[in-house]
Motif scaffolding. Structure first.
Motif, PDB file in Angstrom:
ATOM      1  N   LEU A  12      32.398  81.644  52.347  1.00 19.33           N
ATOM      2  CA  LEU A  12      31.108  82.471  51.680  1.00 19.33           C
ATOM      3  C   LEU A  12      31.936  82.518  50.135  1.00 19.33           C
ATOM      4  O   LEU A  12      31.773  82.767  48.995  1.00 19.33           O
ATOM      5  N   MET A  13      33.569  83.571  51.052  1.00 19.13           N
ATOM      6  CA  MET A  13      33.901  83.899  50.200  1.00 19.13           C
ATOM      7  C   MET A  13      34.877  83.312  49.012  1.00 19.13           C
ATOM      8  O   MET A  13      35.160  82.934  47.579  1.00 19.13           O
ATOM      9  N   ARG A  14      35.669  82.057  49.853  1.00 16.49           N
ATOM     10  CA  ARG A  14      36.364  80.815  49.426  1.00 16.49           C
ATOM     11  C   ARG A  14      35.769  80.339  48.248  1.00 16.49           C
ATOM     12  O   ARG A  14      35.465  79.743  47.034  1.00 16.49           O
ATOM     13  N   LYS A  15      33.531  80.044  48.497  1.00 19.43           N
ATOM     14  CA  LYS A  15      32.969  79.071  47.802  1.00 19.43           C
ATOM     15  C   LYS A  15      32.712  80.384  46.285  1.00 19.43           C
ATOM     16  O   LYS A  15      33.053  79.891  45.177  1.00 19.43           O
ATOM     17  N   ASP A  16      32.395  81.922  46.275  1.00 23.59           N
ATOM     18  CA  ASP A  16      32.664  82.681  45.463  1.00 23.59           C
ATOM     19  C   ASP A  16      33.878  81.908  44.374  1.00 23.59           C
ATOM     20  O   ASP A  16      33.237  82.300  43.053  1.00 23.59           O
TER      21      ASP A  16
END
Length: 159
Positions: free
Chosen positions: A101-105
């Motif tokens: 999720l952090m990478r997506k953001d």
């Protein structure tokens, strides 16, 4: 961090305030998401910078816990330097936010930065490192494991 017309944000605020302590109207539709993405890439960058600094200090002979005690009382303190003891030095890597999720953001932030500031170099590098960490540890790993990526490369653990 919300975007939309002032009237729409006012209408939605009643619901948003049910789960959020603070509501900031950032501008038009999409502005809230854009701001959140930059917030998260800064969060990740701070963690990477703090980890890199602690690795250098440890190799120099300074214990990371000692360095963080000094730094967290000084001008170099950040939310990430206060999280390092509980999540990295402890080896828990359990802040509670998934690496995927952090990478997506952060990918969203990288796209925004590339479109607005094509000469940027730092945020794209953070996005690349998050991708490498996700490939190494999986999308469900805690995002604080990006520190472990740097530890692995340095051949040193902070904990």
């Amino acid at each position: 961090m919300v975007g939309g017309s002032p009237a729409d944000v006012a209408d939605a605020s009643v619901f948003i305030e049910a789960w959020s302590k603070k509501v900031v109207h950032c501008g038009a539709v999409g502005a809230g998401d854009a701001t959140k993405s930059i917030n998260n890439v800064l969060n990740s960058a701070h963690l990477l910078l703090a980890t890199e600094g602690m690795l250098a200090l440890k190799k120099y002979g300074v214990q990371p816990s000692t360095a963080l005690e000094a730094i967290n009382g000084g001008s170099g303190m950040s939310l990430q330097t206060t999280r390092l003891p509980d999540n990295v030095l402890s080896r828990k890597f359990a802040y509670g936010f998934a690496l995927g999720l952090m990478r997506k953001d952060c990918k969203i932030a990288g796209g925004l930065v590339a479109s607005q500031t094509p000469s940027a170099t730092l945020i794209p590098r953070v996005v690349d490192l998050l991708g490498e960490a996700e490939a190494a540890f999986g999308p469900d790993a805690d995002y604080t494991q990006i520190a472990q990526l740097l530890e692995d490369r340095a051949g040193v653990t902070l904990g």
